[in-house]
Design a protein around this motif. Structure first.
Motif, mmCIF file in Angstrom:
data_model
loop_
_atom_site.group_PDB
_atom_site.id
_atom_site.type_symbol
_atom_site.label_atom_id
_atom_site.label_comp_id
_atom_site.label_asym_id
_atom_site.label_seq_id
_atom_site.Cartn_x
_atom_site.Cartn_y
_atom_site.Cartn_z
ATOM 1 N N ALA A 39 0.839 -1.206 0.000
ATOM 2 C CA ALA A 39 0.000 0.000 0.000
ATOM 3 C C ALA A 39 0.872 1.253 0.000
ATOM 4 O O ALA A 39 0.570 2.241 -0.694
ATOM 5 C CB ALA A 39 -0.924 -0.020 1.206
ATOM 6 N N ALA A 40 1.972 1.221 0.756
ATOM 7 C CA ALA A 40 2.871 2.380 0.799
ATOM 8 C C ALA A 40 3.543 2.601 -0.549
ATOM 9 O O ALA A 40 3.709 3.744 -1.000
ATOM 10 C CB ALA A 40 3.922 2.185 1.889
ATOM 11 N N MET A 41 3.935 1.526 -1.227
ATOM 12 C CA MET A 41 4.584 1.672 -2.530
ATOM 13 C C MET A 41 3.606 2.222 -3.565
ATOM 14 O O MET A 41 3.959 3.082 -4.385
ATOM 15 C CB MET A 41 5.146 0.325 -2.983
ATOM 16 C CG MET A 41 5.800 0.352 -4.366
ATOM 17 S SD MET A 41 7.177 1.547 -4.492
ATOM 18 C CE MET A 41 8.423 0.694 -3.508
ATOM 19 N N GLN A 42 2.394 1.731 -3.562
ATOM 20 C CA GLN A 42 1.406 2.223 -4.514
ATOM 21 C C GLN A 42 1.141 3.714 -4.303
ATOM 22 O O GLN A 42 1.052 4.483 -5.271
ATOM 23 C CB GLN A 42 0.109 1.427 -4.367
ATOM 24 C CG GLN A 42 0.227 -0.019 -4.821
ATOM 25 C CD GLN A 42 -1.028 -0.818 -4.545
ATOM 26 O OE1 GLN A 42 -2.078 -0.262 -4.238
ATOM 27 N NE2 GLN A 42 -0.933 -2.144 -4.671
ATOM 28 N N ALA A 43 1.055 4.133 -3.048
ATOM 29 C CA ALA A 43 0.846 5.555 -2.759
ATOM 30 C C ALA A 43 2.056 6.376 -3.186
ATOM 31 O O ALA A 43 1.917 7.487 -3.728
ATOM 32 C CB ALA A 43 0.573 5.740 -1.265
ATOM 33 N N ALA A 44 3.272 5.845 -2.969
ATOM 34 C CA ALA A 44 4.486 6.570 -3.346
ATOM 35 C C ALA A 44 4.579 6.740 -4.859
ATOM 36 O O ALA A 44 4.914 7.825 -5.368
ATOM 37 C CB ALA A 44 5.716 5.842 -2.807
ATOM 38 N N LEU A 45 4.279 5.676 -5.599
ATOM 39 C CA LEU A 45 4.333 5.773 -7.057
ATOM 40 C C LEU A 45 3.266 6.725 -7.584
ATOM 41 O O LEU A 45 3.477 7.432 -8.575
ATOM 42 C CB LEU A 45 4.159 4.379 -7.674
ATOM 43 C CG LEU A 45 5.307 3.389 -7.401
ATOM 44 C CD1 LEU A 45 4.974 2.014 -7.964
ATOM 45 C CD2 LEU A 45 6.617 3.905 -7.990
ATOM 46 N N ARG A 46 2.136 6.727 -6.937
ATOM 47 C CA ARG A 46 1.077 7.651 -7.355
ATOM 48 C C ARG A 46 1.491 9.108 -7.128
ATOM 49 O O ARG A 46 1.206 9.986 -7.955
ATOM 50 C CB ARG A 46 -0.195 7.331 -6.584
ATOM 51 C CG ARG A 46 -1.397 8.188 -7.005
ATOM 52 C CD ARG A 46 -2.669 7.736 -6.301
ATOM 53 N NE ARG A 46 -2.560 7.824 -4.848
ATOM 54 C CZ ARG A 46 -2.495 6.770 -4.038
ATOM 55 N NH1 ARG A 46 -2.510 5.539 -4.532
ATOM 56 N NH2 ARG A 46 -2.393 6.933 -2.728
ATOM 57 N N ASP A 47 2.197 9.360 -6.008
ATOM 58 C CA ASP A 47 2.626 10.725 -5.696
ATOM 59 C C ASP A 47 3.910 11.122 -6.429
ATOM 60 O O ASP A 47 4.276 12.301 -6.454
ATOM 61 C CB ASP A 47 2.844 10.879 -4.191
ATOM 62 C CG ASP A 47 1.548 10.685 -3.404
ATOM 63 O OD1 ASP A 47 0.470 10.879 -3.991
ATOM 64 O OD2 ASP A 47 1.635 10.346 -2.199
ATOM 65 N N GLY A 48 4.642 10.139 -6.948
ATOM 66 C CA GLY A 48 5.881 10.438 -7.670
ATOM 67 C C GLY A 48 7.083 10.641 -6.774
ATOM 68 O O GLY A 48 8.129 11.109 -7.233
ATOM 69 N N VAL A 49 6.985 10.263 -5.495
ATOM 70 C CA VAL A 49 8.112 10.372 -4.565
ATOM 71 C C VAL A 49 8.194 9.076 -3.763
ATOM 72 O O VAL A 49 7.260 8.721 -3.037
ATOM 73 C CB VAL A 49 7.961 11.568 -3.595
ATOM 74 C CG1 VAL A 49 9.125 11.592 -2.603
ATOM 75 C CG2 VAL A 49 7.897 12.871 -4.366
ATOM 76 N N VAL A 50 9.323 8.366 -3.892
ATOM 77 C CA VAL A 50 9.487 7.071 -3.228
ATOM 78 C C VAL A 50 10.538 7.211 -2.118
ATOM 79 O O VAL A 50 11.694 7.546 -2.410
ATOM 80 C CB VAL A 50 9.925 5.991 -4.237
ATOM 81 C CG1 VAL A 50 10.021 4.635 -3.543
ATOM 82 C CG2 VAL A 50 8.958 5.929 -5.416
ATOM 83 N N PRO A 51 10.167 6.963 -0.857
ATOM 84 C CA PRO A 51 11.124 7.099 0.245
ATOM 85 C C PRO A 51 11.781 5.757 0.602
ATOM 86 O O PRO A 51 11.125 4.713 0.652
ATOM 87 C CB PRO A 51 10.240 7.580 1.400
ATOM 88 C CG PRO A 51 8.919 6.921 1.147
ATOM 89 C CD PRO A 51 8.785 6.786 -0.360
ATOM 90 N N PHE A 52 13.074 5.789 0.872
ATOM 91 C CA PHE A 52 13.802 4.621 1.355
ATOM 92 C C PHE A 52 14.524 5.002 2.643
ATOM 93 O O PHE A 52 15.094 6.097 2.753
ATOM 94 C CB PHE A 52 14.811 4.128 0.312
ATOM 95 C CG PHE A 52 14.184 3.432 -0.858
ATOM 96 C CD1 PHE A 52 13.987 2.060 -0.842
ATOM 97 C CD2 PHE A 52 13.784 4.151 -1.976
ATOM 98 C CE1 PHE A 52 13.389 1.416 -1.928
ATOM 99 C CE2 PHE A 52 13.196 3.517 -3.053
ATOM 100 C CZ PHE A 52 13.003 2.144 -3.028
ATOM 101 N N GLY A 53 14.497 4.090 3.598
ATOM 102 C CA GLY A 53 15.186 4.328 4.862
ATOM 103 C C GLY A 53 16.613 3.818 4.820
ATOM 104 O O GLY A 53 16.909 2.780 4.206
#
Length: 232
Positions: A168-182
């Motif tokens: 769910a987090a990845m789908q939201a990140a791709l939709r927003d165009g910003v992918v966070p990695f720790g």
């Protein structure tokens, strides 16, 4: 005449005895010597001297540390991520990252002017939404005084499961165009203060790097294990 002499002796002799008794009555009796009290006083005096010596030692130590800090200005070595890019990202919509590749430029830095630093057990983990993707490591190395050593990493993972929350987090990140990695990392450092006192300590970092997607460039970030406090 004989009778007169005896009469004179009797008053004089009586007076002499009376004076002797008065002197005896005014004498104070001697007190017995108190060994316990004297022993307690000696212990109190010894304790006072001991605490005074300890206070002086602590004060001298504190002054010495202050002088070392002011003159040598020691700094704890640290690690930092200086640059990053998301080179590849393939998400299969089924809850897994088919392919992900991230390039990192990590820097080990030693700002001490008089001592080299040894880094060992260096390790960095990359994760998304709590799921660890890649673990990066390095062998023991040495950084000279006022020096830095760049370490280039290419983190590559395939088929990494994310789970329901991660998906769910990845789908939201791709939709927003910003992918966070720790990014979480640590290293054990060894160095000396004034060339005499050896310091062994861990230095740790924890941060998040966000990437624009699909171009893969990183947003401005700060990712360093450097502490605001000396020696920590």
């Amino acid at each position: 005449m004989p009778s007169s002499n005896r009469g004179g002796e009797t008053p004089g002799g009586g007076g002499s005895h009376a004076d002797g008794r008065r002197v005896h009555d005014h004498e104070q009796p001697r007190r017995p010597f108190n060994f316990r009290r004297r022993h307690r006083s000696a212990l109190e005096w010894a304790a006072a001297v001991l605490f005074t010596v300890l206070a002086v030692v602590v004060l001298v130590g504190a002054v010495s540390i202050l002088v070392v800090v002011l003159l040598l200005q020691p700094r704890a070595p640290y690690v930092a991520v200086r640059a990053a890019s998301l080179d590849r990202l393939v998400y299969d919509q089924l809850g897994a990252l088919d392919d992900v590749q991230i390039s990192l430029r990590v820097e080990a830095r030693n700002d001490n002017a008089h001592s080299a630093a040894t880094f060992s057990r260096l390790e960095c983990q990359l994760a998304f939404s709590g799921a660890t993707l890649v673990v990066l490591r390095a062998d023991t190395f040495r950084v000279p005084a006022r020096g830095a050593l760049p370490l280039a990493y290419v983190a590559h993972a395939q088929g990494a499961p994310l789970g329901n929350v991660g998906s769910a987090a990845m789908q939201a990140a791709l939709r927003d165009g910003v992918v966070p990695f720790g990014v979480e990392g640590e290293a054990r450092t060894r160095w000396k203060v004034a060339g005499l006192v050896t310091i062994n300590q861990w230095t740790r970092l924890a941060c998040q790097i966000r990437f624009f997607w699909p171009n893969g460039t990183a947003l401005a970030f700060k990712c360093s294990s450097k502490s605001k406090f000396l020696f920590f």
